[in-house]
Design a protein around this motif. Structure first.
Motif, PDB file in Angstrom:
ATOM      1  N   GLU A  80       0.836  -1.199   0.000  1.00 23.52           N
ATOM      2  CA  GLU A  80       0.000   0.000   0.000  1.00 23.52           C
ATOM      3  C   GLU A  80       0.870   1.248   0.000  1.00 23.52           C
ATOM      4  OE1 GLU A  80      -3.911   1.732   2.403  1.00 23.52           O
ATOM      5  OE2 GLU A  80      -2.673   0.197   3.331  1.00 23.52           O
ATOM      6  N   SER A  81       0.482   2.208  -0.829  1.00 21.90           N
ATOM      7  CA  SER A  81       1.107   3.525  -0.836  1.00 21.90           C
ATOM      8  C   SER A  81       0.138   4.508  -0.211  1.00 21.90           C
ATOM      9  CB  SER A  81       1.439   3.955  -2.271  1.00 21.90           C
ATOM     10  OG  SER A  81       1.959   5.280  -2.293  1.00 21.90           O
ATOM     11  N   THR A  82       0.607   5.279   0.769  1.00 21.76           N
ATOM     12  CA  THR A  82      -0.234   6.291   1.399  1.00 21.76           C
ATOM     13  C   THR A  82       0.297   7.676   1.060  1.00 21.76           C
ATOM     14  OG1 THR A  82       0.996   6.399   3.492  1.00 21.76           O
ATOM     15  CG2 THR A  82      -0.701   4.695   3.293  1.00 21.76           C
ATOM     16  N   GLY A  83      -0.612   8.648   1.003  1.00 17.66           N
ATOM     17  CA  GLY A  83      -0.241   9.988   0.584  1.00 17.66           C
ATOM     18  C   GLY A  83      -0.360  11.031   1.673  1.00 17.66           C
ATOM     19  N   ARG A  84      -0.281  12.281   1.242  1.00 21.48           N
ATOM     20  CA  ARG A  84      -0.244  13.506   2.017  1.00 21.48           C
ATOM     21  C   ARG A  84       1.179  13.792   2.497  1.00 21.48           C
ATOM     22  NH1 ARG A  84      -6.017  14.019   5.403  1.00 21.48           N
ATOM     23  NH2 ARG A  84      -7.197  14.775   3.599  1.00 21.48           N
ATOM     24  N   ASN A  85       1.519  15.068   2.467  1.00 22.35           N
ATOM     25  CA  ASN A  85       2.848  15.487   2.907  1.00 22.35           C
ATOM     26  C   ASN A  85       3.036  15.194   4.392  1.00 22.35           C
ATOM     27  OD1 ASN A  85       2.007  17.658   0.625  1.00 22.35           O
ATOM     28  ND2 ASN A  85       4.185  17.226   0.550  1.00 22.35           N
ATOM     29  N   GLY A  86       4.139  14.560   4.704  1.00 21.91           N
ATOM     30  CA  GLY A  86       4.444  14.208   6.081  1.00 21.91           C
ATOM     31  C   GLY A  86       3.802  12.920   6.542  1.00 21.91           C
ATOM     32  N   LYS A  87       2.922  12.322   5.712  1.00 22.87           N
ATOM     33  CA  LYS A  87       2.266  11.068   6.072  1.00 22.87           C
ATOM     34  C   LYS A  87       2.391  10.006   4.989  1.00 22.87           C
ATOM     35  CE  LYS A  87      -1.153  13.099   9.204  1.00 22.87           C
ATOM     36  NZ  LYS A  87      -2.592  13.180   9.562  1.00 22.87           N
ATOM     37  N   SER A  88       3.163  10.312   3.962  1.00 22.47           N
ATOM     38  CA  SER A  88       3.300   9.376   2.854  1.00 22.47           C
ATOM     39  C   SER A  88       4.217   8.217   3.227  1.00 22.47           C
ATOM     40  CB  SER A  88       3.871  10.091   1.626  1.00 22.47           C
ATOM     41  OG  SER A  88       2.953  11.036   1.121  1.00 22.47           O
ATOM     42  N   SER A  89       3.874   7.034   2.706  1.00 23.40           N
ATOM     43  CA  SER A  89       4.665   5.846   3.030  1.00 23.40           C
ATOM     44  C   SER A  89       4.472   4.766   1.985  1.00 23.40           C
ATOM     45  CB  SER A  89       4.260   5.293   4.408  1.00 23.40           C
ATOM     46  OG  SER A  89       2.938   4.757   4.366  1.00 23.40           O
ATOM     47  N   LEU A  90       5.337   3.780   2.034  1.00 21.94           N
ATOM     48  CA  LEU A  90       5.165   2.506   1.330  1.00 21.94           C
ATOM     49  C   LEU A  90       5.067   1.445   2.399  1.00 21.94           C
ATOM     50  CD1 LEU A  90       5.197   0.680  -1.221  1.00 21.94           C
ATOM     51  CD2 LEU A  90       7.693   0.623  -0.992  1.00 21.94           C
ATOM     52  N   ARG A  91       4.038   0.595   2.337  1.00 17.65           N
ATOM     53  CA  ARG A  91       3.787  -0.365   3.410  1.00 17.65           C
ATOM     54  C   ARG A  91       3.541  -1.769   2.875  1.00 17.65           C
ATOM     55  NH1 ARG A  91      -0.844   2.590   7.156  1.00 17.65           N
ATOM     56  NH2 ARG A  91       0.341   4.473   7.691  1.00 17.65           N
ATOM     57  N   GLN A  92       3.894  -2.724   3.703  1.00 19.18           N
ATOM     58  CA  GLN A  92       3.404  -4.090   3.537  1.00 19.18           C
ATOM     59  C   GLN A  92       2.426  -4.314   4.678  1.00 19.18           C
ATOM     60  OE1 GLN A  92       5.913  -7.432   4.618  1.00 19.18           O
ATOM     61  NE2 GLN A  92       5.244  -8.558   2.816  1.00 19.18           N
ATOM     62  N   VAL A  93       1.212  -4.743   4.333  1.00 21.63           N
ATOM     63  CA  VAL A  93       0.122  -4.822   5.319  1.00 21.63           C
ATOM     64  C   VAL A  93      -0.446  -6.238   5.357  1.00 21.63           C
ATOM     65  CG1 VAL A  93      -2.148  -3.917   5.939  1.00 21.63           C
ATOM     66  CG2 VAL A  93      -0.453  -2.405   4.886  1.00 21.63           C
ATOM     67  N   GLU A  94      -0.690  -6.716   6.553  1.00 25.52           N
ATOM     68  CA  GLU A  94      -1.318  -8.027   6.732  1.00 25.52           C
ATOM     69  C   GLU A  94      -2.803  -7.913   6.400  1.00 25.52           C
ATOM     70  OE1 GLU A  94      -0.399 -11.361   9.894  1.00 25.52           O
ATOM     71  OE2 GLU A  94      -1.635  -9.783  10.785  1.00 25.52           O
ATOM     72  N   LEU A  95      -3.254  -8.712   5.463  1.00 26.01           N
ATOM     73  CA  LEU A  95      -4.633  -8.625   5.004  1.00 26.01           C
ATOM     74  C   LEU A  95      -5.636  -8.859   6.129  1.00 26.01           C
ATOM     75  CD1 LEU A  95      -6.823  -8.488   2.779  1.00 26.01           C
ATOM     76  CD2 LEU A  95      -6.429 -10.947   2.404  1.00 26.01           C
ATOM     77  N   GLN A  96      -5.461  -9.904   6.888  1.00 29.49           N
ATOM     78  CA  GLN A  96      -6.460 -10.305   7.875  1.00 29.49           C
ATOM     79  C   GLN A  96      -6.650  -9.300   9.006  1.00 29.49           C
ATOM     80  OE1 GLN A  96      -8.388 -12.921   7.523  1.00 29.49           O
ATOM     81  NE2 GLN A  96      -7.357 -13.762   5.718  1.00 29.49           N
ATOM     82  N   GLU A 139       8.488  16.256   2.177  1.00 27.28           N
ATOM     83  CA  GLU A 139       8.238  17.188   1.072  1.00 27.28           C
ATOM     84  C   GLU A 139       7.504  16.539  -0.103  1.00 27.28           C
ATOM     85  OE1 GLU A 139      12.727  16.082   0.527  1.00 27.28           O
ATOM     86  OE2 GLU A 139      11.253  16.224   2.160  1.00 27.28           O
ATOM     87  N   TYR A 140       7.412  15.186  -0.070  1.00 31.30           N
ATOM     88  CA  TYR A 140       6.769  14.474  -1.171  1.00 31.30           C
ATOM     89  C   TYR A 140       5.374  13.983  -0.777  1.00 31.30           C
ATOM     90  CZ  TYR A 140      11.520  14.361  -2.990  1.00 31.30           C
ATOM     91  OH  TYR A 140      12.785  14.702  -3.435  1.00 31.30           O
ATOM     92  N   PHE A 141       4.478  14.040  -1.733  1.00 29.34           N
ATOM     93  CA  PHE A 141       3.116  13.536  -1.586  1.00 29.34           C
ATOM     94  C   PHE A 141       3.036  12.281  -2.448  1.00 29.34           C
ATOM     95  CE2 PHE A 141      -1.387  15.123  -0.768  1.00 29.34           C
ATOM     96  CZ  PHE A 141      -2.028  13.994  -1.235  1.00 29.34           C
ATOM     97  N   ALA A 142       3.085  11.114  -1.803  1.00 25.84           N
ATOM     98  CA  ALA A 142       3.141   9.850  -2.548  1.00 25.84           C
ATOM     99  C   ALA A 142       1.801   9.537  -3.203  1.00 25.84           C
ATOM    100  CB  ALA A 142       3.566   8.711  -1.637  1.00 25.84           C
ATOM    101  N   GLU A 143       1.877   8.790  -4.306  1.00 25.12           N
ATOM    102  CA  GLU A 143       0.679   8.429  -5.063  1.00 25.12           C
ATOM    103  C   GLU A 143       0.686   6.927  -5.364  1.00 25.12           C
ATOM    104  OE1 GLU A 143      -2.045  10.083  -6.109  1.00 25.12           O
ATOM    105  OE2 GLU A 143      -1.583  12.132  -5.504  1.00 25.12           O
ATOM    106  N   GLY A 144       0.317   6.538  -6.582  1.00 25.00           N
ATOM    107  CA  GLY A 144       0.132   5.128  -6.907  1.00 25.00           C
ATOM    108  C   GLY A 144       1.413   4.312  -6.942  1.00 25.00           C
ATOM    109  N   ILE A 145       1.246   2.991  -6.868  1.00 30.32           N
ATOM    110  CA  ILE A 145       2.382   2.063  -6.925  1.00 30.32           C
ATOM    111  C   ILE A 145       2.092   0.936  -7.909  1.00 30.32           C
ATOM    112  CG2 ILE A 145       3.357   2.463  -4.625  1.00 30.32           C
ATOM    113  CD1 ILE A 145       1.791  -0.014  -3.661  1.00 30.32           C
ATOM    114  N   ALA A 146       3.181   0.324  -8.373  1.00 27.65           N
ATOM    115  CA  ALA A 146       3.087  -0.858  -9.230  1.00 27.65           C
ATOM    116  C   ALA A 146       4.253  -1.781  -8.877  1.00 27.65           C
ATOM    117  CB  ALA A 146       3.133  -0.489 -10.704  1.00 27.65           C
TER     118      ALA A 146
END
Length: 275
Positions: free
Chosen positions: A77-93, A106-113
């Motif tokens: 999962e990629s999360t957005g907003r400045n200061g809160k953006s991240s790349l995550r691995q998340v447990e589905l359950q 300073e970056y606002f993250a968006e989509g991932i592939a």
């Protein structure tokens, strides 16, 4: 001389009359008015499909979801907003974050592939794509592109990028050079504000910003072949932020499962399309 030439003149006039009639007939058959000829090319709006919820999972209500991928039993999962953006691995359950990289504020993250062993993560307005190792989340580098970055997916060869317009761009994963541009149309109407993307069974699924529906797009023609109407999926009182909209599509190819969520949503849903 007059008696001989008169029949010839009559024959000539008859010939010219017949020729004019035939020519006029051919023109009428082959040169239809533009609006008549084009009517056969006018596409009809795509059909709309309903859904049913198969399962509901917890989702981090602070995650401003910009990109979502199902990967080997977990979610990326990629999360957005400045200061809160991240790349995550998340447990589905459980929705638990198992691994995370915090994107500089300073970056606002968006989509991932995910393509090969690399994860590509867009930024909104900085025209940069961060590249990570799939397993370790170690940053391998970054690539640049023109315009804004919204959603990202892959057909297994190219990266496919949305930028908030009705256009999708196919990019080389090596350098993000544009190899093809696709205009997305529902009938004859451009579909704008295309957001998060997912490539599913040879079709591109696309969130439309601030809409409770997903466009299903033919990647060759750009035509919308169907709409997935997700009205009522999440109760309005479950998200207070007006930007807490539907955004996030993931697909489990092995078991044919479709997952959707939204920005700041407390839930993630496995759904089935009812055609």
């Amino acid at each position: 001389m007059t008696s001989r030439s008169t029949p010839r003149i009559i024959q000539t006039l008859r010939f010219l009359a017949v020729f004019a009639f035939c020519a006029g007939t051919l023109v009428s058959l082959n040169c239809q008015p533009a609006d008549t000829a084009s009517r056969t090319d006018i596409g009809q709006p795509a059909p709309t499909y309903a859904f049913e919820i198969i399962h509901t999972y917890p989702h981090d209500p602070d995650a401003y979801t910009q990109g979502l991928i199902f990967d080997n039993g977990q979610l990326l999962e990629s999360t957005g907003r400045n200061g809160k953006s991240s790349l995550r691995q998340v447990e589905l359950q459980t929705g638990k974050v198992l691994q995370q990289v915090v994107v500089p504020e300073e970056y606002f993250a968006e989509g991932i592939a995910l393509l090969g062993e690399k994860i590509y993560q867009l930024t909104w307005q900085h025209q940069l794509c961060f590249v990570y190792d799939h397993q370790t989340f170690k940053k391998l580098g970054q690539l640049s592109y023109d315009g804004e970055g919204w959603g990202l997916t892959t057909d297994g060869h190219s990266l496919i990028l949305s930028d908030g317009t009705s256009r999708l761009r196919f990019l080389s994963p090596d350098n993000l050079n544009v190899t093809r541009t696709l205009e997305v149309l529902d009938g004859q109407e451009p579909v704008t504000e295309l957001n998060e993307l997912e490539y599913i069974k040879g079709q591109i699924y696309a969130n439309v910003w601030h809409k409770q529906r997903i466009a299903i797009i033919d990647p060759k023609s750009g035509k919308v072949t169907g709409w997935l109407n997700l009205d009522g999926l999440l109760s309005p009182n479950e998200v207070a932020d007006e930007e807490g909209v539907l955004n996030g599509i993931a697909y489990d190819e092995k078991t044919d499962r479709l997952f959707v969520t939204g920005k700041l949503w407390p839930k993630l849903f496995e759904i089935r399309v009812k055609r």
